[in-house]
Design an enzyme around this catalytic site. Structure first.
Site, PDB file in Angstrom:
ATOM      1  N   HIS A 231       2.121   4.015   3.168  1.00 33.84           N
ATOM      2  CA  HIS A 231       2.060   4.131   4.628  1.00 33.84           C
ATOM      3  C   HIS A 231       0.670   3.811   5.181  1.00 33.84           C
ATOM      4  O   HIS A 231       0.528   3.547   6.364  1.00 33.84           O
ATOM      5  CB  HIS A 231       2.525   5.519   5.084  1.00 33.84           C
ATOM      6  CG  HIS A 231       1.545   6.628   4.852  1.00 33.84           C
ATOM      7  ND1 HIS A 231       1.621   7.491   3.783  1.00 33.84           N
ATOM      8  CD2 HIS A 231       0.467   7.045   5.573  1.00 33.84           C
ATOM      9  CE1 HIS A 231       0.646   8.372   3.858  1.00 33.84           C
ATOM     10  NE2 HIS A 231      -0.075   8.126   4.936  1.00 33.84           N
TER      11      HIS A 231
ATOM     12  N   ASP B 262       5.867   6.133  -1.882  1.00 30.83           N
ATOM     13  CA  ASP B 262       4.711   6.031  -0.988  1.00 30.83           C
ATOM     14  C   ASP B 262       3.457   5.638  -1.766  1.00 30.83           C
ATOM     15  O   ASP B 262       2.357   6.119  -1.482  1.00 30.83           O
ATOM     16  CB  ASP B 262       4.470   7.333  -0.224  1.00 30.83           C
ATOM     17  CG  ASP B 262       3.570   7.139   0.994  1.00 30.83           C
ATOM     18  OD1 ASP B 262       3.434   5.995   1.460  1.00 30.83           O
ATOM     19  OD2 ASP B 262       2.975   8.124   1.466  1.00 30.83           O
TER      20      ASP B 262
ATOM     21  N   SER C 236      -5.187  10.239   3.579  1.00 32.59           N
ATOM     22  CA  SER C 236      -4.069   9.643   2.854  1.00 32.59           C
ATOM     23  C   SER C 236      -4.554   8.532   1.934  1.00 32.59           C
ATOM     24  O   SER C 236      -5.307   7.639   2.350  1.00 32.59           O
ATOM     25  CB  SER C 236      -3.038   9.079   3.831  1.00 32.59           C
ATOM     26  OG  SER C 236      -2.386  10.113   4.524  1.00 32.59           O
TER      27      SER C 236
END
Length: 455
Positions: free
Chosen positions: A109, A139, A212
């Site tokens: 993402h 992911d 992230s």
């Protein structure tokens, strides 16, 4: 300055002069013992954590009025217009895992829809990265930069983590630059975040937007996870002490396939399972109440060939305990085509061992144009389970293709063609050739059954 103040200042000065010299840079000590510090470990590890900035474009929806026929006619608005786009930017983090080849692990993402991916190192050096591959189900993404001045993080073993272990999160929160936070492992095997494969490490080390793709390391500086998500009440973006990381053992499995193939080639298992409730456990005669109960087995699939049948309860896979259907999904779903998976299951209150060799999912599919040009754009598969007849199902239909125009849609089941049953691909091809003028399909869609005529 009065006399008492002068005497106090003189006394303080003499006290400082008489004190032993302090060692610059050393931590404070208590009773002669140095306080613990993470500084040395952080100095070694943080050069391997990079900042990622991406640039791309996203479609901007039109105002509803522009799609209103009356508004279009009154204001002479063109009925066909090009899609409007705007530039999008995002920030995140990444971890150098192979300095020799320049490979960096991050989240899917973080680089989703990116047209340009820029990586900035600890020393401020910035370079453009190449996308190697992504896997939306986990992911995980791999990008590559020129292998110059890189330092990779050593891999740890996420399976060895225990609740209460100290961990450190490193990343680029809110675009501030490389930041370090510490905490403990709050829980393991977390699920329910809406991802395809879930086995998250939960930590209270502060993870915020921009973290992230960053590193979660143990106190020795070994990489044990990739920071990926936070839980914040009310949809907020701030940290509340609940963060999640992808276990590095899972990320490494995916990374290997992305580097080798550019995508993850998952094998086909051919069975479905459900959680074992206490009531089901009692019915199956299983103590402990954990496992994955097989509910469906596709005939001639990898699971069927291994000997698995509905009613078997999987309790172990690849040496790992299976407590739920999600556990089985994580182990099986990450296995490659041709990989052998040893299983332990309970059948008739007795433990048995099985070995599943993961099949190629493409072997169970066929393109429509290979059967007839009128079916171009559709992909067909075999849908079958133990004790029932096989059926042809529509796996995928490309919009505006010949098959789409004929009326086929995803998940349709083909019951008959030209009034002939079609339990497999050869039967389908034979039935289509039986009448070259037309193709009469009997289709089951949800609870409905109807005919479609293809000319």
């Amino acid at each position: 300055m009065n006399a008492p103040s002068r005497w106090f200042s003189l006394f303080a000065l003499l006290t400082l002069l008489a004190a032993p010299p302090l060692e610059a840079g050393l931590p404070m000590a208590v009773d002669g013992q140095k306080l613990p510090t993470l500084a040395d470990m952080v100095d070694r590890v943080i050069p391997g954590v990079v900042n990622i900035a991406t640039t791309g474009h996203v479609n901007v929806p039109d105002h509803p009025l522009l799609n209103d026929p009356l508004f279009q006619r009154f204001f002479d608005v063109p009925t066909t217009r090009g899609k409007r786009q705007k530039e999008s930017k995002s920030l995140g983090s990444g971890v150098v895992v192979d300095a020799k080849n320049g490979y960096i692990l991050t989240n899917q993402h973080v680089i989703d829809r990116a047209e340009i991916i820029n990586v900035t190192l600890r020393d401020g050096n910035s370079m453009q990265a190449k996308l190697i591959g992504v896997d939306k189900e986990t992911d995980v993404a791999v990008i590559q930069v020129p292998a110059k001045g890189l330092k990779a993080l050593p891999f740890g073993d996420s399976d060895a983590l225990r609740v209460g272990d100290f961990v450190v999160a490193m990343g680029n929160p809110f675009g501030l630059g490389q930041t370090v936070t510490s905490g403990i492992v709050s829980a393991l095997g977390r699920k329910g975040l809406g991802k395809g494969f879930e086995d998250f490490i939960q930590t209270d080390a502060s993870i915020n937007p921009g973290n992230s793709g960053g590193a979660l390391v143990d106190l020795s500086g070994k990489l044990v996870g990739i920071n990926t998500a936070i839980l914040s009440p009310g949809g907020g973006k701030g940290n509340v002490g609940i963060g999640f990381a992808i276990p590095i053992n899972m990320a490494r499995q995916v990374m290997g396939q992305l580097i080798e193939h550019g995508q993850v080639r998952r094998g086909f298992f051919g069975a479905q399972a459900q959680n074992l409730t206490p009531e089901l456990a009692k019915a199956f005669g299983i103590s402990g109440g954990s496992g994955a109960a097989i509910t469906r087995v596709v005939i001639n699939s990898a699971a069927f060939q291994a000997g698995l049948r509905p009613g078997d309860v999987i309790i172990e896979a690849q040496g790992k305990p299976i407590r739920s259907a999600s556990d089985l999904h994580n182990v099986i779903g990450l296995a490659k085509v041709g990989e052998s998976i040893p299983l332990k299951a309970i059948r008739d209150r007795k433990e048995q061992e099985f070995t599943v060799v993961m099949a190629n999912p493409e072997a169970e599919k066929i393109k429509g144009e290979k059967i007839d040009p009128r079916l171009k754009g559709a992909i067909f598969g075999i849908d079958t389970e133990e004790g029932e007849k096989t059926q042809i199902k529509v796996v995928k239909v490309m919009p505006n293709s010949s098959a789409w125009e004929a009326g086929l849609r995803d998940e349709d089941r083909i019951l008959t063609v030209n009034k002939k049953p079609v339990p497999d691909f050869p039967a389908l091809a034979k039935a289509v050739r039986s009448d070259e003028r037309q193709m009469l399909l009997n289709i089951e869609r949800g609870e409905e059954k109807f005919f479609v005529l293809v000319r």
